[in-house]
Design a protein around this motif. Structure first.
Motif, PDB file in Angstrom:
ATOM      1  N   PHE A 189      -8.202   6.447   6.889  1.00  0.00           N
ATOM      2  CA  PHE A 189      -6.666   6.701   6.859  1.00  0.00           C
ATOM      3  C   PHE A 189      -6.369   7.771   8.156  1.00  0.00           C
ATOM      4  O   PHE A 189      -7.009   8.627   8.502  1.00  0.00           O
ATOM      5  CB  PHE A 189      -6.190   7.228   5.709  1.00  0.00           C
TER       6      PHE A 189
ATOM      7  N   CYS B 106      -8.706   3.900  -2.738  1.00  0.00           N
ATOM      8  CA  CYS B 106      -9.831   3.094  -2.394  1.00  0.00           C
ATOM      9  C   CYS B 106     -10.961   3.813  -1.659  1.00  0.00           C
ATOM     10  O   CYS B 106     -11.973   3.417  -1.733  1.00  0.00           O
ATOM     11  CB  CYS B 106      -9.004   1.892  -1.462  1.00  0.00           C
TER      12      CYS B 106
ATOM     13  N   HIS C 106      -3.480   3.050   7.159  1.00  0.00           N
ATOM     14  CA  HIS C 106      -4.571   2.458   6.556  1.00  0.00           C
ATOM     15  C   HIS C 106      -5.508   1.567   7.362  1.00  0.00           C
ATOM     16  O   HIS C 106      -5.117   0.602   7.546  1.00  0.00           O
ATOM     17  CB  HIS C 106      -4.362   1.985   5.127  1.00  0.00           C
TER      18      HIS C 106
ATOM     19  N   CYS D   4      -2.425   5.953  -1.093  1.00  0.00           N
ATOM     20  CA  CYS D   4      -2.907   6.933  -2.101  1.00  0.00           C
ATOM     21  C   CYS D   4      -4.524   7.351  -1.804  1.00  0.00           C
ATOM     22  O   CYS D   4      -4.852   8.382  -2.195  1.00  0.00           O
ATOM     23  CB  CYS D   4      -2.537   6.620  -3.485  1.00  0.00           C
ATOM     24  N   GLN D   5      -4.949   6.539  -1.027  1.00  0.00           N
ATOM     25  CA  GLN D   5      -6.437   6.863  -0.656  1.00  0.00           C
ATOM     26  C   GLN D   5      -7.455   6.520  -1.726  1.00  0.00           C
ATOM     27  O   GLN D   5      -8.656   6.987  -1.718  1.00  0.00           O
ATOM     28  CB  GLN D   5      -6.484   8.179  -0.057  1.00  0.00           C
TER      29      GLN D   5
ATOM     30  N   SER E  28      -1.486  -0.178  -6.816  1.00  0.00           N
ATOM     31  CA  SER E  28      -0.377  -0.987  -6.402  1.00  0.00           C
ATOM     32  C   SER E  28      -0.589  -2.462  -6.123  1.00  0.00           C
ATOM     33  O   SER E  28       0.107  -2.936  -5.371  1.00  0.00           O
ATOM     34  CB  SER E  28       0.439  -0.205  -5.364  1.00  0.00           C
TER      35      SER E  28
ATOM     36  N   LEU F  44      -4.813  -4.664  -2.914  1.00  0.00           N
ATOM     37  CA  LEU F  44      -6.033  -5.224  -2.716  1.00  0.00           C
ATOM     38  C   LEU F  44      -6.316  -6.307  -3.768  1.00  0.00           C
ATOM     39  O   LEU F  44      -6.241  -6.244  -4.766  1.00  0.00           O
ATOM     40  CB  LEU F  44      -7.150  -4.216  -2.495  1.00  0.00           C
TER      41      LEU F  44
ATOM     42  N   CYS G 208      -6.920   0.177  -7.189  1.00  0.00           N
ATOM     43  CA  CYS G 208      -5.816   0.382  -6.482  1.00  0.00           C
ATOM     44  C   CYS G 208      -4.469   0.485  -7.388  1.00  0.00           C
ATOM     45  O   CYS G 208      -4.249  -0.762  -8.095  1.00  0.00           O
ATOM     46  CB  CYS G 208      -5.587  -0.975  -5.492  1.00  0.00           C
TER      47      CYS G 208
ATOM     48  N   CYS H 190       0.913  -1.294   0.064  1.00  0.00           N
ATOM     49  CA  CYS H 190      -0.006   0.069  -0.144  1.00  0.00           C
ATOM     50  C   CYS H 190       0.969   1.170  -0.037  1.00  0.00           C
ATOM     51  O   CYS H 190       1.705   1.681   0.700  1.00  0.00           O
ATOM     52  CB  CYS H 190      -0.847   0.199   1.237  1.00  0.00           C
ATOM     53  N   ILE H 191       0.641   2.033  -0.906  1.00  0.00           N
ATOM     54  CA  ILE H 191       1.290   3.347  -0.957  1.00  0.00           C
ATOM     55  C   ILE H 191       0.550   4.566  -0.460  1.00  0.00           C
ATOM     56  O   ILE H 191       0.684   5.819  -0.521  1.00  0.00           O
ATOM     57  CB  ILE H 191       1.771   3.775  -2.458  1.00  0.00           C
TER      58      ILE H 191
END
Ligand code: SF4
Ligand code: SF4
Length: 294
Positions: A70, A59, A75, A56-57, A94, A97, A92, A53-54
């Motif tokens: 977040f 999701c 997260h 990035c929000q 990356s 998920l 997502c 997970c990076i």
């Protein structure tokens, strides 16, 4: 249609020969040592891989169920609110998920398994495992019907915890069984798995009346069944039954990290495997009674 969560190819521990093992979703047992937590729940589930997970929000923006929240560099996921619609998985960037589980038809599944036919040789074939496949007995029946049409050897890996009628239904299309005997004593079985084992012992006795090979599998875990007394009881129970043999499987920790990824609370006690010398003593109890240890 039915729900599966994994297909493992070139498997050499799930029945005779080289096999393709399909894992079905849903299980009525809650074994403290379960290493396939994806199989516990019968529904399709969200899986989250924290290390990918990076933050990035994305999701959070696409989810209408407020599953993702977040904090500063954190997260948080409310797995209980997720309806597995897959929107966040698709967005997502990356691949942090995933959805665990898919609905599939028996014919599609068997045609996928048939791609591995070249590896099966004389003995190998298809094994259905889980989870507990007998939570989807019609699905099992239909898969095995298709498999027999395709000339595949069929094996059912079961906890034995299902109504006998369900086994009667699948028996004509099942070539052999892998059958778990996790404990003989009802109290140990209940403490280890959450369910009584009366029905499991009864089903095994009935199953052994049919001329189908039955391979017993017993996980061996300290604090539960790893005592000479309990192993002796299991051996005495199996002594009179025409089983092929037993595999004693010392506890291992594989699969423990998956609990967190699925938001499932895992057993917090410490589980350990018996020492090698103890395993040898247990094996001896079975061989002394004429039971082959595989
Ligand atoms: S799968 Fe759907 S409901 Fe579940 S978290 Fe993702 S967007 Fe929300
Ligand atoms: S979309 Fe993926 S990478 Fe971005 S915050 Fe959500 S899980 Fe992490």
């Amino acid at each position: 249609m039915g729900k599966i969560f994994d297909i493992q190819r070139i498997s050499v521990h799930d029945g005779p020969g080289i096999r393709t093992t399909v894992f079905l979703k849903g299980c009525p047992l809650r074994c403290k040592w379960c290493h396939n937590p994806e199989g516990l729940n019968g529904r399709i589930q969200l899986k989250y891989l924290d290390e990918k997970c990076i933050l990035c929000q994305w999701c959070k923006m696409v989810c209408g169920n407020k599953v993702h929240t977040f904090g500063e560099n954190t997260h948080l996921i409310d797995f209980s609110a997720c309806i597995a619609c897959g929107k966040c998985v698709a967005e997502c960037p990356s691949t942090a998920l995933e959805l665990v589980g898919e609905e599939i038809s028996p014919s599609k599944l068997v045609s996928q398994v048939c791609e591995d036919k070249v590896f099966f040789g004389q003995e190998g074939g298809l094994t259905l495992s889980g989870g507990e496949p007998m939570l989807q007995p019609e699905f099992v029946y239909e898969i095995f019907c298709e498999a027999k049409k395709a000339g595949l050897h069929t094996c059912l890996d079961t906890s034995g915890y299902a109504k006998w009628e369900k086994y009667e239904r699948v028996l004509p299309v099942t070539d052999c069984f892998l059958y778990d005997v996790k404990a003989y004593s009802a109290d140990i079985h209940r403490r280890a798995t959450g369910v009584d084992n009366q029905i499991i012992k009864g089903n095994l006795r009935k199953l052994c009346r049919y001329e189908k090979p039955v391979y017993i599998r017993t996980p061996v875990v300290n604090g539960y069944n790893a005592t000479l007394d309990e192993m002796q009881k299991i051996a005495d129970f199996l002594k009179g039954l025409p089983i092929v043999g037993i595999t004693l499987m010392p506890y291992h920790t594989l699969g423990q990290s998956k609990y967190c990824m699925l938001g499932i609370k895992k057993y917090e006690g410490i589980l350990t495997a018996p020492a090698e010398e103890e395993m040898e003593q247990y094996k001896k109890l079975f061989t002394e009674r004429g039971i082959q240890v595989i």
